[in-house]
Design a protein around this motif. Structure first.
Motif, short mmCIF file in Angstrom:
data_model
loop_
_atom_site.label_atom_id
_atom_site.label_comp_id
_atom_site.label_asym_id
_atom_site.label_seq_id
_atom_site.Cartn_x
_atom_site.Cartn_y
_atom_site.Cartn_z
N SER A 25 29.56 56.52 24.84
CA SER A 25 29.35 55.34 25.67
C SER A 25 29.15 54.10 24.82
CB SER A 25 28.13 55.53 26.58
OG SER A 25 28.29 56.68 27.34
N MET A 28 32.42 52.95 23.23
CA MET A 28 33.29 52.35 24.24
C MET A 28 32.75 50.98 24.68
SD MET A 28 36.01 53.74 24.81
CE MET A 28 36.86 55.12 24.15
N LEU A 31 33.67 48.43 22.14
CA LEU A 31 35.08 48.10 22.27
C LEU A 31 35.30 47.12 23.43
CD1 LEU A 31 37.80 48.92 21.01
CD2 LEU A 31 37.98 50.66 22.76
N LEU A 32 34.62 47.40 24.55
CA LEU A 32 34.73 46.54 25.73
C LEU A 32 34.21 45.14 25.43
CD1 LEU A 32 33.72 48.60 28.86
CD2 LEU A 32 35.92 47.64 28.27
N VAL A 35 36.82 43.24 23.46
CA VAL A 35 37.96 42.78 24.27
C VAL A 35 37.53 41.67 25.20
CG1 VAL A 35 39.66 43.46 25.99
CG2 VAL A 35 39.13 44.99 24.12
N ASN A 36 36.32 41.79 25.76
CA ASN A 36 35.82 40.77 26.68
C ASN A 36 35.72 39.43 25.97
OD1 ASN A 36 34.69 39.68 29.03
ND2 ASN A 36 32.64 39.94 28.18
N MET A 38 37.37 38.48 23.39
CA MET A 38 38.70 38.03 23.04
C MET A 38 39.39 37.37 24.24
SD MET A 38 41.38 40.47 21.11
CE MET A 38 42.28 41.07 22.53
N THR A 39 39.17 37.94 25.44
CA THR A 39 39.91 37.47 26.61
C THR A 39 39.15 36.43 27.42
OG1 THR A 39 39.07 39.35 27.84
CG2 THR A 39 41.26 39.58 26.90
N PRO A 42 41.01 32.80 27.34
CA PRO A 42 42.27 32.73 28.11
C PRO A 42 42.05 32.89 29.61
CG PRO A 42 42.48 34.25 26.26
CD PRO A 42 41.08 33.76 26.25
N ILE A 43 41.09 33.76 30.02
CA ILE A 43 40.87 33.97 31.45
C ILE A 43 40.31 32.70 32.09
CG2 ILE A 43 39.52 35.24 33.16
CD1 ILE A 43 39.83 37.70 31.44
N ASN A 46 43.02 30.22 32.32
CA ASN A 46 43.94 30.56 33.40
C ASN A 46 43.39 30.12 34.74
OD1 ASN A 46 45.96 31.70 31.95
ND2 ASN A 46 45.22 33.79 32.17
N LYS A 50 45.00 27.28 37.04
CA LYS A 50 45.45 27.61 38.38
C LYS A 50 44.93 26.57 39.39
CE LYS A 50 45.48 31.89 41.00
NZ LYS A 50 44.78 33.17 41.09
#
Lengths: 184, 211
Positions: A25, A28, A31-32, A35-36, A38-39, A42-43, A46, A50
């Motif tokens: 756990s 993981m 890792l999450l 990624v969170n 990193m993104t 951009p999110i 976006n 929009k």
């Protein structure tokens, strides 16, 4: 699958079970987190892009300033003043086929609809989701009175098989106009 | 390890959707345009391959008693990663598939392959299994999409070709709207599974006749 007969390994104790699960756990989760991070940008970009594109579609202006709305309509989320041209109103009519529809309507200073845009919706894919089609949305442009679908005696041609969605969009446009009327 | 056999199994004889009948929910829900089918298929393929590899690597470490919990943690993490990546870099697909990306967590294809294949086989074989099973799933999804989109909306390649509108093959006035609705999903899936069973059972009958 478990086949305890063929495995000669000693049955692991409770501590091993907990530790293994905990370590997996934690790895993981790390890792999450990565990624969170990193993104995240951009999110956010976006989402804002929009909203901004939608605002530019419904009522083009150089800048959008949020105006305080203290009116009574709970469906009106926020109002932006679009330069000197008019206002963009964010509304979420709940009368859609499935869940609230997040949409915005641009209304010029003389009270005419300059355009509408759907930001988020949960309508049936392939039916109600056609409300996002600019060709369909074009029929709202220029209307200065309360909008209604043809079935209810209005002028809006509803989407085939999605009268409820079409009605909700009309509700949204009407709510936007009455909110602005309240604002004065 | 038999690459050709694994490929054939994923695509035809053990097709995850049409033969193993795993992951029916997204199969019925999102197969309304080709864009959705290919996008969903690729997402599942990526998640399946990643989770298969990790679970296969950990197969000797994970105690039997908590294996399902461990698998779910691994699968859920990869699903969230793919969800975030789609939101950040392919927002159109993310908007179109909506809730069905997070729901891949409970797609039984992934847990089924983790339990049935990755937990018993080498890392390389599990990676191939993920790719081939994912490919089989994508082919089945896309086939559903093409049929439903053609009969229900009258177009081909919606969301991809012709600037997103798809190529119109049937007039808007004669299409069967029900094919886009859930009922059309059930009908199409039923016919596809029936066709698959027919073709799978054909050679067997010949063998019987010869014998």
């Amino acid at each position: 699958m478990s086949n305890p007969g063929t495995e000669k390994k000693k049955e692991p104790g409770m501590i091993t079970l907990v530790l293994t699960l905990a370590i997996i756990s934690i790895v993981m989760a790390a890792l999450l987190g990565f990624v969170n991070k990193m993104t995240l940008e951009p999110i956010a970009a976006n989402t804002w892009a929009k909203t901004e594109t939608a605002m530019n579609q419904v009522l083009p202006a150089d800048e959008y300033k949020q105006v305080e709305y203290t009116g009574s309509d709970p469906y009106v989320k926020s109002i932006y003043k679009a330069g000197e041209e008019g206002y963009v109103v964010l509304v979420t009519p709940t009368s859609g086929f499935s869940g609230a529809i997040e949409m915005m309507a641009g209304i010029s200073n003389d009270g005419a609809v300059t355009g509408i845009a759907i930001i988020n919706h949960a309508e049936t894919s392939g039916l109600g989701s056609k409300a996002t089609d600019p060709k369909w949305q074009a029929q709202f442009v220029g209307s200065t009175e309360e909008v209604k679908v043809q079935k209810d005696g209005g002028t809006i041609q509803s989407i085939t098989g999605s009268t409820i969605t079409s009605r909700a969009i009309c509700d949204g446009v009407n709510a936007a106009r009455s909110a602005l009327a309240e604002l004065g | 390890m038999n690459v050709k056999k694994q490929f054939w199994e994923g695509l035809i004889t053990q097709n995850p959707v049409l033969v193993q009948l795993l992951g029916m929910c997204p199969m019925l829900a999102i197969t309304t345009s080709m864009f959705n089918g290919i996008g969903m298929g690729l997402s599942v393929m990526l998640i399946l391959t990643c989770s298969n590899v990790v679970i296969s690597m950990l197969r000797k470490v994970i105690p039997n008693k908590v294996r399902i919990a461990c698998y779910v943690v691994v699968i859920a993490s990869f699903v969230t990663i793919v969800d975030l990546l789609l939101k950040a870099y392919v927002p159109a697909l993310s908007a179109s598939l909506g809730l069905f990306i997070p729901l891949i967590v409970v797609n039984c294809i992934i847990l089924g392959r983790a339990e049935g294949f990755a937990s018993k086989n080498s890392v390389a074989a599990s990676a191939l299994d993920g790719i081939f099973q994912g490919f089989g799933n994508m082919v089945a999804l896309t086939a559903m999409c093409i049929i439903r989109e053609l009969l229900g909306a009258g177009t081909f390649g919606g969301g991809i070709l012709n600037g997103g509108d798809g190529i119109r093959l049937i007039s808007e006035n004669v299409v069967a709207l029900g094919m886009i609705l859930p009922v059309g999903g059930f009908l199409t899936l039923g016919f596809l599974i029936a066709a698959m069973q027919y073709f799978l059972n054909k050679p067997k009958k010949k063998e019987v006749a010869k014998g």
